[in-house]
Design a protein around this motif. Sequence first.
Motif, PDB file in Angstrom:
ATOM      1  N   ARG A  38       0.835  -1.208   0.000  1.00 32.67           N
ATOM      2  CA  ARG A  38       0.000   0.000   0.000  1.00 32.67           C
ATOM      3  C   ARG A  38       0.869   1.257   0.000  1.00 32.67           C
ATOM      4  O   ARG A  38       0.566   2.235  -0.676  1.00 32.67           O
ATOM      5  N   ASP A  81      -4.707   2.243   4.480  1.00 34.21           N
ATOM      6  CA  ASP A  81      -5.014   3.603   4.020  1.00 34.21           C
ATOM      7  C   ASP A  81      -3.955   4.592   4.499  1.00 34.21           C
ATOM      8  O   ASP A  81      -3.522   5.464   3.744  1.00 34.21           O
ATOM      9  N   LYS A  82      -3.536   4.438   5.754  1.00 33.46           N
ATOM     10  CA  LYS A  82      -2.517   5.339   6.313  1.00 33.46           C
ATOM     11  C   LYS A  82      -1.197   5.191   5.552  1.00 33.46           C
ATOM     12  O   LYS A  82      -0.566   6.194   5.191  1.00 33.46           O
ATOM     13  N   GLU A  84      -0.685   4.113   2.490  1.00 39.02           N
ATOM     14  CA  GLU A  84      -0.793   4.628   1.131  1.00 39.02           C
ATOM     15  C   GLU A  84      -0.788   6.158   1.137  1.00 39.02           C
ATOM     16  O   GLU A  84      -0.136   6.792   0.300  1.00 39.02           O
TER      17      GLU A  84
END
Length: 128
Positions: A38, A81-82, A84
């Motif tokens: 990610r 998410d963090k 990426e």
Amino acid sequence: MKNTALILAMTAAFGTFNLAHAEGPDPAALKGMYDTGRNMSGLINHCVDKGFLKADSTENAKKMVAFVAGIPGGMDKSDGDKNEARGRKGEILENGEYKSLETSSLGLKEWCQQADEGMRQGLKSVGL
């Protein structure tokens, strides 16, 4: 980061897939692969945004993330998410810490080109 180290990191992420099947999935290794994938996806997008790579590189990054995310074993995706988002800001995750690509000894443009090549080789090695 040296070209060899980058390519090894990318191919190791893909190569661990076969190892996970042979010995049973290691949750920590799976999480590390996902987090790295990610973060790399974000970094590739950062490189595209800076004009060092073409848009097709983002498609390859999506393929890489989908491949890693599809590895069986119930991996922890909570930090994806963090990781990426930090990559999109130009921060690379190395050994559990974030470092700015701006300080890379290669320079941002060369790092981006080598990362893209490493990702393409990794995808090719798994038939994608």
